[in-house]
Design a protein around this motif. Structure first.
Motif, PDB file in Angstrom:
ATOM      1  N   ASP A  90       0.830  -1.205   0.000  1.00 51.59           N
ATOM      2  CA  ASP A  90       0.000   0.000   0.000  1.00 51.59           C
ATOM      3  C   ASP A  90       0.866   1.257   0.000  1.00 51.59           C
ATOM      4  O   ASP A  90       0.620   2.199  -0.743  1.00 51.59           O
ATOM      5  N   ALA A  91       1.901   1.265   0.851  1.00 56.66           N
ATOM      6  CA  ALA A  91       2.797   2.424   0.918  1.00 56.66           C
ATOM      7  C   ALA A  91       3.546   2.600  -0.396  1.00 56.66           C
ATOM      8  O   ALA A  91       3.708   3.728  -0.876  1.00 56.66           O
ATOM      9  N   ILE A  92       3.998   1.523  -0.986  1.00 55.57           N
ATOM     10  CA  ILE A  92       4.700   1.590  -2.268  1.00 55.57           C
ATOM     11  C   ILE A  92       3.773   2.160  -3.339  1.00 55.57           C
ATOM     12  O   ILE A  92       4.178   3.027  -4.129  1.00 55.57           O
ATOM     13  N   ASN A  93       2.545   1.713  -3.363  1.00 56.86           N
ATOM     14  CA  ASN A  93       1.579   2.225  -4.350  1.00 56.86           C
ATOM     15  C   ASN A  93       1.315   3.716  -4.150  1.00 56.86           C
ATOM     16  O   ASN A  93       1.210   4.464  -5.123  1.00 56.86           O
ATOM     17  N   ILE A  94       1.223   4.156  -2.913  1.00 56.58           N
ATOM     18  CA  ILE A  94       1.026   5.580  -2.633  1.00 56.58           C
ATOM     19  C   ILE A  94       2.248   6.365  -3.118  1.00 56.58           C
ATOM     20  O   ILE A  94       2.110   7.411  -3.739  1.00 56.58           O
ATOM     21  N   ALA A  95       3.444   5.844  -2.834  1.00 54.02           N
ATOM     22  CA  ALA A  95       4.675   6.522  -3.262  1.00 54.02           C
ATOM     23  C   ALA A  95       4.737   6.616  -4.789  1.00 54.02           C
ATOM     24  O   ALA A  95       5.101   7.658  -5.335  1.00 54.02           O
ATOM     25  N   ARG A  96       4.361   5.556  -5.460  1.00 55.31           N
ATOM     26  CA  ARG A  96       4.352   5.580  -6.935  1.00 55.31           C
ATOM     27  C   ARG A  96       3.317   6.567  -7.463  1.00 55.31           C
ATOM     28  O   ARG A  96       3.588   7.335  -8.377  1.00 55.31           O
ATOM     29  N   LYS A  97       2.138   6.538  -6.886  1.00 56.22           N
ATOM     30  CA  LYS A  97       1.040   7.398  -7.326  1.00 56.22           C
ATOM     31  C   LYS A  97       1.374   8.878  -7.165  1.00 56.22           C
ATOM     32  O   LYS A  97       0.901   9.708  -7.931  1.00 56.22           O
ATOM     33  N   ASN A  98       2.218   9.195  -6.196  1.00 56.27           N
ATOM     34  CA  ASN A  98       2.556  10.588  -5.909  1.00 56.27           C
ATOM     35  C   ASN A  98       3.939  10.990  -6.418  1.00 56.27           C
ATOM     36  O   ASN A  98       4.487  11.999  -5.989  1.00 56.27           O
ATOM     37  N   ALA A  99       4.479  10.219  -7.337  1.00 56.86           N
ATOM     38  CA  ALA A  99       5.741  10.512  -8.037  1.00 56.86           C
ATOM     39  C   ALA A  99       6.975  10.474  -7.135  1.00 56.86           C
ATOM     40  O   ALA A  99       8.025  10.971  -7.529  1.00 56.86           O
ATOM     41  N   CYS A 100       6.891   9.887  -5.970  1.00 57.40           N
ATOM     42  CA  CYS A 100       8.065   9.790  -5.088  1.00 57.40           C
ATOM     43  C   CYS A 100       9.178   8.981  -5.761  1.00 57.40           C
ATOM     44  O   CYS A 100      10.361   9.288  -5.605  1.00 57.40           O
ATOM     45  N   MET A 101       8.770   7.940  -6.515  1.00 54.47           N
ATOM     46  CA  MET A 101       9.734   7.042  -7.140  1.00 54.47           C
ATOM     47  C   MET A 101      10.433   7.687  -8.339  1.00 54.47           C
ATOM     48  O   MET A 101      11.370   7.115  -8.878  1.00 54.47           O
ATOM     49  N   GLY A 102      10.013   8.861  -8.741  1.00 56.11           N
ATOM     50  CA  GLY A 102      10.713   9.571  -9.804  1.00 56.11           C
ATOM     51  C   GLY A 102      12.057  10.107  -9.332  1.00 56.11           C
ATOM     52  O   GLY A 102      12.983  10.266 -10.128  1.00 56.11           O
ATOM     53  N   CYS A 103      12.176  10.373  -8.042  1.00 54.52           N
ATOM     54  CA  CYS A 103      13.417  10.923  -7.476  1.00 54.52           C
ATOM     55  C   CYS A 103      14.083   9.994  -6.463  1.00 54.52           C
ATOM     56  O   CYS A 103      15.260  10.170  -6.156  1.00 54.52           O
ATOM     57  N   HIS A 104      13.337   9.053  -5.903  1.00 52.62           N
ATOM     58  CA  HIS A 104      13.860   8.151  -4.872  1.00 52.62           C
ATOM     59  C   HIS A 104      13.670   6.700  -5.286  1.00 52.62           C
ATOM     60  O   HIS A 104      12.673   6.353  -5.911  1.00 52.62           O
ATOM     61  N   ALA A 105      14.616   5.855  -4.886  1.00 55.25           N
ATOM     62  CA  ALA A 105      14.489   4.406  -5.007  1.00 55.25           C
ATOM     63  C   ALA A 105      14.610   3.836  -3.596  1.00 55.25           C
ATOM     64  O   ALA A 105      15.045   4.526  -2.671  1.00 55.25           O
ATOM     65  N   VAL A 106      14.226   2.591  -3.443  1.00 53.64           N
ATOM     66  CA  VAL A 106      14.293   1.979  -2.122  1.00 53.64           C
ATOM     67  C   VAL A 106      15.743   1.835  -1.670  1.00 53.64           C
ATOM     68  O   VAL A 106      16.084   2.189  -0.542  1.00 53.64           O
ATOM     69  N   ASP A 107      16.611   1.346  -2.538  1.00 55.99           N
ATOM     70  CA  ASP A 107      17.949   0.951  -2.102  1.00 55.99           C
ATOM     71  C   ASP A 107      19.115   1.632  -2.807  1.00 55.99           C
ATOM     72  O   ASP A 107      20.255   1.236  -2.637  1.00 55.99           O
ATOM     73  N   ARG A 108      18.856   2.655  -3.622  1.00 54.11           N
ATOM     74  CA  ARG A 108      19.950   3.361  -4.280  1.00 54.11           C
ATOM     75  C   ARG A 108      19.565   4.817  -4.514  1.00 54.11           C
ATOM     76  O   ARG A 108      18.393   5.136  -4.674  1.00 54.11           O
ATOM     77  N   LYS A 109      20.577   5.669  -4.526  1.00 53.71           N
ATOM     78  CA  LYS A 109      20.359   7.093  -4.761  1.00 53.71           C
ATOM     79  C   LYS A 109      19.955   7.310  -6.212  1.00 53.71           C
ATOM     80  O   LYS A 109      20.512   6.735  -7.117  1.00 53.71           O
ATOM     81  N   LEU A 110      18.957   8.138  -6.415  1.00 56.09           N
ATOM     82  CA  LEU A 110      18.589   8.608  -7.755  1.00 56.09           C
ATOM     83  C   LEU A 110      18.853  10.110  -7.747  1.00 56.09           C
ATOM     84  O   LEU A 110      19.972  10.536  -7.555  1.00 56.09           O
ATOM     85  N   VAL A 111      17.826  10.899  -7.923  1.00 50.99           N
ATOM     86  CA  VAL A 111      17.952  12.354  -7.785  1.00 50.99           C
ATOM     87  C   VAL A 111      18.119  12.692  -6.304  1.00 50.99           C
ATOM     88  O   VAL A 111      18.947  13.513  -5.921  1.00 50.99           O
ATOM     89  N   GLY A 112      17.332  12.035  -5.486  1.00 50.30           N
ATOM     90  CA  GLY A 112      17.409  12.195  -4.038  1.00 50.30           C
ATOM     91  C   GLY A 112      17.937  10.928  -3.408  1.00 50.30           C
ATOM     92  O   GLY A 112      18.197   9.930  -4.092  1.00 50.30           O
ATOM     93  N   PRO A 113      18.084  10.923  -2.092  1.00 46.76           N
ATOM     94  CA  PRO A 113      18.602   9.746  -1.389  1.00 46.76           C
ATOM     95  C   PRO A 113      17.634   8.571  -1.481  1.00 46.76           C
ATOM     96  O   PRO A 113      16.437   8.749  -1.714  1.00 46.76           O
ATOM     97  N   SER A 114      18.165   7.361  -1.288  1.00 49.26           N
ATOM     98  CA  SER A 114      17.292   6.190  -1.251  1.00 49.26           C
ATOM     99  C   SER A 114      16.454   6.241   0.019  1.00 49.26           C
ATOM    100  O   SER A 114      16.821   6.895   1.006  1.00 49.26           O
ATOM    101  N   PHE A 115      15.335   5.541  -0.002  1.00 52.49           N
ATOM    102  CA  PHE A 115      14.500   5.476   1.189  1.00 52.49           C
ATOM    103  C   PHE A 115      15.270   4.821   2.334  1.00 52.49           C
ATOM    104  O   PHE A 115      15.116   5.197   3.496  1.00 52.49           O
ATOM    105  N   GLN A 116      16.126   3.844   2.021  1.00 51.98           N
ATOM    106  CA  GLN A 116      16.908   3.188   3.069  1.00 51.98           C
ATOM    107  C   GLN A 116      17.946   4.144   3.664  1.00 51.98           C
ATOM    108  O   GLN A 116      18.209   4.101   4.863  1.00 51.98           O
ATOM    109  N   GLN A 117      18.522   5.031   2.851  1.00 49.07           N
ATOM    110  CA  GLN A 117      19.441   6.047   3.379  1.00 49.07           C
ATOM    111  C   GLN A 117      18.697   6.990   4.328  1.00 49.07           C
ATOM    112  O   GLN A 117      19.229   7.373   5.374  1.00 49.07           O
ATOM    113  N   ILE A 118      17.501   7.354   3.956  1.00 42.98           N
ATOM    114  CA  ILE A 118      16.694   8.242   4.798  1.00 42.98           C
ATOM    115  C   ILE A 118      16.409   7.562   6.137  1.00 42.98           C
ATOM    116  O   ILE A 118      16.575   8.167   7.197  1.00 42.98           O
TER     117      ILE A 118
END
Length: 117
Positions: free
Chosen positions: A33-61
């Motif tokens: 559910d949380a992953i779907n919310i993150a995708r729906k709100n474009a969070c995954m455009g800048c963040h990934a779970v386990d690696r830096k993209l534009v912003g830090p990974s969720f695991q880094q946070i």
């Protein structure tokens, strides 16, 4: 054991974060559910779970805020209002169209280590 622990930690984070929500607020039933919310709100455009993209990974946070009792509230504000300077010069845009419940869900999932199951 690891899966049980991840789900337990996730459920505890969500339960704690939703304590102040109204009784009719949605309750997350799974990390999916949380992953779907993150995708729906474009969070995954800048963040990934386990690696830096534009912003830090969720695991880094999660690692940066581990043990910080104020992290949930602080990150909810940052998601809603945006911010800059913590992870570099690129600003994070505000997500004012995201509901408070969705923000709580995603932040709780991130702070729980972003489990996939």
């Amino acid at each position: 054991m690891k899966r049980w622990f991840s789900m337990t930690v996730f459920a505890m984070a969500i339960t704690a974060s939703q304590g102040a929500l109204a009784a009719d607020a949605p309750v997350v039933s799974s990390p999916a559910d949380a992953i779907n919310i993150a995708r729906k709100n474009a969070c995954m455009g800048c963040h990934a779970v386990d690696r830096k993209l534009v912003g830090p990974s969720f695991q880094q946070i999660a690692g940066k805020y581990k043990g910080d009792a104020q992290a949930q509230a602080r990150l909810e504000t940052k998601v809603r209002d945006g911010g800059s300077g913590v992870w570099g010069v690129l600003p994070m845009p505000s997500h004012r169209s995201m509901s408070g419940a969705d923000i709580k869900t995603v932040v709780g999932w991130i702070l729980a280590g972003s489990p996939s199951k």
